[in-house]
Design an enzyme around this catalytic site. Structure first.
Site, PDB file in Angstrom:
ATOM      1  N   TYR A 156      91.393  -2.561 123.523  1.00 39.64           N
ATOM      2  CA  TYR A 156      90.653  -2.740 122.275  1.00 39.64           C
ATOM      3  C   TYR A 156      89.212  -2.235 122.369  1.00 39.64           C
ATOM      4  O   TYR A 156      88.818  -1.355 121.595  1.00 39.64           O
ATOM      5  CB  TYR A 156      90.686  -4.207 121.812  1.00 39.64           C
ATOM      6  CG  TYR A 156      89.814  -4.464 120.614  1.00 39.64           C
ATOM      7  CD1 TYR A 156      88.584  -5.119 120.757  1.00 39.64           C
ATOM      8  CD2 TYR A 156      90.193  -4.035 119.347  1.00 39.64           C
ATOM      9  CE1 TYR A 156      87.761  -5.335 119.668  1.00 39.64           C
ATOM     10  CE2 TYR A 156      89.367  -4.250 118.244  1.00 39.64           C
ATOM     11  CZ  TYR A 156      88.154  -4.896 118.417  1.00 39.64           C
ATOM     12  OH  TYR A 156      87.324  -5.097 117.335  1.00 39.64           O
ATOM     13  N   LYS A 160      87.570   1.042 120.410  1.00 37.33           N
ATOM     14  CA  LYS A 160      86.424   0.940 119.472  1.00 37.33           C
ATOM     15  C   LYS A 160      85.286   1.856 119.935  1.00 37.33           C
ATOM     16  O   LYS A 160      84.618   2.489 119.131  1.00 37.33           O
ATOM     17  CB  LYS A 160      85.946  -0.506 119.377  1.00 37.33           C
ATOM     18  CG  LYS A 160      86.916  -1.482 118.728  1.00 37.33           C
ATOM     19  CD  LYS A 160      87.310  -1.088 117.301  1.00 37.33           C
ATOM     20  CE  LYS A 160      86.226  -1.344 116.298  1.00 37.33           C
ATOM     21  NZ  LYS A 160      86.694  -1.126 114.892  1.00 37.33           N
TER      22      LYS A 160
HETATM   23  N1  LIG Z   1      86.850 -10.315 113.954  1.00 33.97           N
HETATM   24  C1  LIG Z   1      85.751 -10.111 114.655  1.00 33.97           C
HETATM   25  O1  LIG Z   1      85.192 -11.040 115.275  1.00 33.97           O
HETATM   26  C2  LIG Z   1      85.173  -8.743 114.712  1.00 33.97           C
HETATM   27  C3  LIG Z   1      85.781  -7.649 114.087  1.00 33.97           C
HETATM   28  N2  LIG Z   1      85.187  -6.420 114.150  1.00 33.97           N
HETATM   29  C4  LIG Z   1      85.770  -5.262 113.475  1.00 33.97           C
HETATM   30  O2  LIG Z   1      85.827  -5.561 112.085  1.00 33.97           O
HETATM   31  C5  LIG Z   1      86.930  -4.880 111.471  1.00 33.97           C
HETATM   32  C6  LIG Z   1      87.755  -5.855 110.682  1.00 33.97           C
HETATM   33  O3  LIG Z   1      88.219  -6.820 111.601  1.00 33.97           O
HETATM   34  P1  LIG Z   1      88.946  -8.144 111.059  1.00 33.97           P
HETATM   35  O4  LIG Z   1      88.708  -8.277 109.603  1.00 33.97           O
HETATM   36  O5  LIG Z   1      88.577  -9.235 111.975  1.00 33.97           O
HETATM   37  O6  LIG Z   1      90.478  -7.781 111.352  1.00 33.97           O
HETATM   38  P2  LIG Z   1      91.759  -7.950 110.425  1.00 33.97           P
HETATM   39  O7  LIG Z   1      92.935  -7.761 111.317  1.00 33.97           O
HETATM   40  O8  LIG Z   1      91.670  -9.185 109.606  1.00 33.97           O
HETATM   41  O9  LIG Z   1      91.642  -6.703 109.428  1.00 33.97           O
HETATM   42  C7  LIG Z   1      92.028  -5.412 109.815  1.00 33.97           C
HETATM   43  C8  LIG Z   1      92.793  -4.794 108.659  1.00 33.97           C
HETATM   44  O10 LIG Z   1      93.201  -3.481 109.056  1.00 33.97           O
HETATM   45  C9  LIG Z   1      94.535  -3.302 108.611  1.00 33.97           C
HETATM   46  N3  LIG Z   1      95.240  -2.317 109.431  1.00 33.97           N
HETATM   47  C10 LIG Z   1      95.663  -2.482 110.713  1.00 33.97           C
HETATM   48  N4  LIG Z   1      96.328  -1.393 111.110  1.00 33.97           N
HETATM   49  C11 LIG Z   1      96.326  -0.517 110.054  1.00 33.97           C
HETATM   50  C12 LIG Z   1      96.861   0.766 109.849  1.00 33.97           C
HETATM   51  N5  LIG Z   1      97.580   1.381 110.795  1.00 33.97           N
HETATM   52  N6  LIG Z   1      96.682   1.354 108.647  1.00 33.97           N
HETATM   53  C13 LIG Z   1      95.979   0.722 107.671  1.00 33.97           C
HETATM   54  N7  LIG Z   1      95.450  -0.503 107.796  1.00 33.97           N
HETATM   55  C14 LIG Z   1      95.629  -1.105 108.988  1.00 33.97           C
HETATM   56  C15 LIG Z   1      95.190  -4.671 108.741  1.00 33.97           C
HETATM   57  O11 LIG Z   1      96.344  -4.768 107.916  1.00 33.97           O
HETATM   58  C16 LIG Z   1      94.054  -5.592 108.311  1.00 33.97           C
HETATM   59  O12 LIG Z   1      94.109  -5.878 106.931  1.00 33.97           O
HETATM   60  C17 LIG Z   1      87.678  -4.202 112.616  1.00 33.97           C
HETATM   61  O13 LIG Z   1      87.326  -2.848 112.671  1.00 33.97           O
HETATM   62  C18 LIG Z   1      87.188  -4.924 113.875  1.00 33.97           C
HETATM   63  O14 LIG Z   1      87.257  -4.086 114.998  1.00 33.97           O
HETATM   64  C19 LIG Z   1      83.988  -6.229 114.803  1.00 33.97           C
HETATM   65  C20 LIG Z   1      83.373  -7.268 115.434  1.00 33.97           C
HETATM   66  C21 LIG Z   1      83.915  -8.605 115.435  1.00 33.97           C
HETATM   67  C1  LIG Z   2      88.229 -19.941 127.548  1.00 35.48           C
HETATM   68  C2  LIG Z   2      88.758 -19.799 126.161  1.00 35.48           C
HETATM   69  C3  LIG Z   2      90.247 -19.610 126.159  1.00 35.48           C
HETATM   70  C4  LIG Z   2      88.084 -18.637 125.427  1.00 35.48           C
HETATM   71  C5  LIG Z   2      88.150 -18.879 123.926  1.00 35.48           C
HETATM   72  C6  LIG Z   2      87.240 -17.921 123.184  1.00 35.48           C
HETATM   73  C7  LIG Z   2      87.734 -16.460 123.142  1.00 35.48           C
HETATM   74  C8  LIG Z   2      89.135 -16.374 122.559  1.00 35.48           C
HETATM   75  C9  LIG Z   2      86.699 -15.664 122.313  1.00 35.48           C
HETATM   76  C10 LIG Z   2      85.331 -15.646 123.026  1.00 35.48           C
HETATM   77  C11 LIG Z   2      84.627 -14.349 122.620  1.00 35.48           C
HETATM   78  C12 LIG Z   2      85.551 -13.759 121.549  1.00 35.48           C
HETATM   79  C13 LIG Z   2      85.433 -12.264 121.272  1.00 35.48           C
HETATM   80  C14 LIG Z   2      83.992 -11.885 120.857  1.00 35.48           C
HETATM   81  O1  LIG Z   2      83.619 -12.611 119.697  1.00 35.48           O
HETATM   82  C15 LIG Z   2      83.894 -10.380 120.579  1.00 35.48           C
HETATM   83  C16 LIG Z   2      84.997  -9.829 119.720  1.00 35.48           C
HETATM   84  C17 LIG Z   2      84.718  -8.724 118.973  1.00 35.48           C
HETATM   85  C18 LIG Z   2      85.729  -8.049 118.205  1.00 35.48           C
HETATM   86  O2  LIG Z   2      85.528  -6.938 117.736  1.00 35.48           O
HETATM   87  C19 LIG Z   2      87.073  -8.661 118.061  1.00 35.48           C
HETATM   88  C20 LIG Z   2      87.145 -10.093 118.541  1.00 35.48           C
HETATM   89  C21 LIG Z   2      86.374 -10.349 119.858  1.00 35.48           C
HETATM   90  C22 LIG Z   2      87.044  -9.582 120.990  1.00 35.48           C
HETATM   91  C23 LIG Z   2      86.415 -11.895 120.128  1.00 35.48           C
HETATM   92  C24 LIG Z   2      87.826 -12.372 120.446  1.00 35.48           C
HETATM   93  C25 LIG Z   2      87.905 -13.857 120.865  1.00 35.48           C
HETATM   94  C26 LIG Z   2      86.954 -14.165 122.025  1.00 35.48           C
HETATM   95  C27 LIG Z   2      87.382 -13.444 123.283  1.00 35.48           C
END
Ligand SMILES: NC(=O)C1=CN([C@@H]2O[C@H](COP(=O)(O)OP(=O)(O)OC[C@H]3O[C@@H](n4cnc5c(N)ncnc54)[C@H](O)[C@@H]3O)[C@@H](O)[C@H]2O)C=CC1
Ligand SMILES: CC(C)CCC[C@@H](C)[C@H]1CC[C@H]2[C@@H]3[C@H](O)CC4=CC(=O)CC[C@]4(C)[C@H]3CC[C@]12C
Length: 380
Positions: A156, A160
């Site tokens: 992952y 990214k």
């Molecule tokens: N959740 C987090 O803590 C963080 C997320 N991000 C980034 O933010 C963005 C959104 O993440 P989330 O909303 O958490 O994830 P999410 O899984 O809720 O949303 C991702 C969306 O992309 C769609 N998708 C996946 N594969 C696809 C494909 N082949 N074609 C078209 N659509 C597709 C999924 O159906 C989903 O609706 C991602 O780029 C992720 O890397 C960045 C930092 C932290």
């Molecule tokens: C010891 C426990 C089992 C750990 C529980 C917490 C973990 C699951 C999460 C701690 C840090 C998180 C990641 C962090 O917030 C950075 C992220 C960025 C993204 O783009 C996607 C999600 C994630 C990798 C996030 C995932 C959960 C943790 C590893």
């Protein structure tokens, strides 16, 4: 402004956790658009009803790893916010699939921009393109210029980082008609808020243990977190300003965070769960790190043994343990200086909204199944 006279925005992954908040944010705060194309592999039909007399919300089912799907979705659009990604650090999907979606998918979005003459692309990257690495190097109140030993082995973060590099390298690409492609990349820290699937898992786990959470990470470890509404807001501002000041934002990366408190991942989650009657057991980890690591390794072994029969993907694995056990917090004003970003939601508001959402889960849990004996809480 009547529908049809404004700009067309495409939000890839627009049905996801961040994407759906972003669509609502654009509808409420962006007056220059007449259509939001929500491009996703899994459509959420409820978004269609968000259309109003000014803006049409158009759902487009497609796969970003298929260039034709992307080209069709981008045809005639003005700007793309590319959030679609496979967010998996648990081994739910093979590395090849993560690469296909996160890297090839981003290549397709860039290719389609060039072919369709779409000039602006805002990419949703991640703090993970920087770290934390698995060597335990802390990143304490770092910014976009902070030196850090970046080391990626997991699919992952690797994907990214590769995707973000492609996006930034594409900035300044000349297109047909003398137009130029401008790109920028936003790096959210751990996103939380209404609809966060991982929070649902922690909540369900806690219900199974009588609302008791058992500390695994030292409280001194700090992890940056950011409210989903502020991530959506930052994307809107970056999209707006990339068009006005492309030479300032083009090719730039911006950490995305807000005034959410710096805490360990577990203690931060307790900011919400404690309001729902959950208690954290232990002022320090109940299990020594080496035992947790052995458990994590056991989970990896079980995942491998069971992978022919079903996907075993527990929260704890060596990578998630390493990330959770390493401080990663950011402090920067680059986004404020470049495009006036300041969080739209204060911490107290973000907290209130998240707690309200978690409480709604409880109501749903109670509706879905009998919670059994009332008051069966271990920590009365
Ligand atoms: N959740 C987090 O803590 C963080 C997320 N991000 C980034 O933010 C963005 C959104 O993440 P989330 O909303 O958490 O994830 P999410 O899984 O809720 O949303 C991702 C969306 O992309 C769609 N998708 C996946 N594969 C696809 C494909 N082949 N074609 C078209 N659509 C597709 C999924 O159906 C989903 O609706 C991602 O780029 C992720 O890397 C960045 C930092 C932290
Ligand atoms: C010891 C426990 C089992 C750990 C529980 C917490 C973990 C699951 C999460 C701690 C840090 C998180 C990641 C962090 O917030 C950075 C992220 C960025 C993204 O783009 C996607 C999600 C994630 C990798 C996030 C995932 C959960 C943790 C590893």
């Amino acid at each position: 402004m009547t529908a049809g006279s404004g700009q067309v925005y495409v939000v890839t992954g627009g049905c996801g956790f961040l994407g759906s908040h972003l669509v609502r944010m654009l509808l409420e705060h962006e007056k220059n658009i007449s259509e939001i194309r929500v491009f996703d592999l899994h459509l959420d039909e409820s978004l269609r009803s968000l259309s109003n007399n000014r803006v049409r919300v158009r759902l487009i089912s497609g796969d970003i790893s298929h260039l034709d799907d992307v080209r069709e979705a981008l045809h005639g659009s003005h700007l793309v916010i590319h959030t679609a990604s496979l967010v998996d650090v648990w081994g739910r999907v093979p590395a090849s699939k993560i690469n296909e979606v996160n890297v090839t998918g981003t290549e397709n979005v860039l290719q389609a921009c060039k072919e369709e003459g779409v000039q602006y692309l805002v990419y949703t990257s991640s703090m993970e393109v920087v770290g934390p690495n698995i060597h335990g190097d802390h990143f304490y109140r770092g910014n976009e210029e902070t030196e850090y030993r970046i080391y990626h082995k997991e699919p992952y973060p690797l994907s990214k980082a590769k995707a973000e590099k492609l996006v930034l390298e594409a900035n300044g690409t000349k297109m047909k008609g003398g137009k130029m492609l401008y790109t920028c990349s936003l790096r959210p820290t751990g996103i939380y808020g209404e609809g966060h699937e991982l929070m649902k898992k922690f909540h369900r786990q806690g219900l199974r243990t009588g609302r008791c959470m058992f500390r695994a990470i030292p409280p001194a470890i700090e992890h940056g977190r950011v409210y989903v509404g502020n991530v959506a807001w930052m994307h809107l501002l970056a999209a707006r300003q990339l068009q006005i000041h492309p030479s300032t934002l083009g090719g730039q990366v911006y950490f995305c965070y807000d005034s959410s408190p710096y805490k360990s991942y577990e203690d931060f989650n307790m900011e919400f769960l404690s309001a729902c009657g959950f208690k954290m057991i232990g002022s320090r980890p109940l299990v020594p790190y080496f035992l947790l690591y052995l458990l994590a390794l056991l989970n990896t072994l079980l995942q491998w043994v069971l992978h022919r029969f079903f996907i075993y993907a527990p929260i704890l694995n060596p990578y998630t343990l390493a990330v959770a056990s390493t401080t990663f917090t950011v402090q920067t004003d680059k986004a404020e200086k470049h495009f006036g970003y300041r969080p739209l939601y204060a911490w107290e508001e973000a907290k209130k909204r998240t707690i309200t959402w978690i409480k709604s889960l409880e109501v749903r849990e109670k509706d879905l199944k009998d919670v059994g004996a009332k008051g069966n809480y271990c920590c009365n």
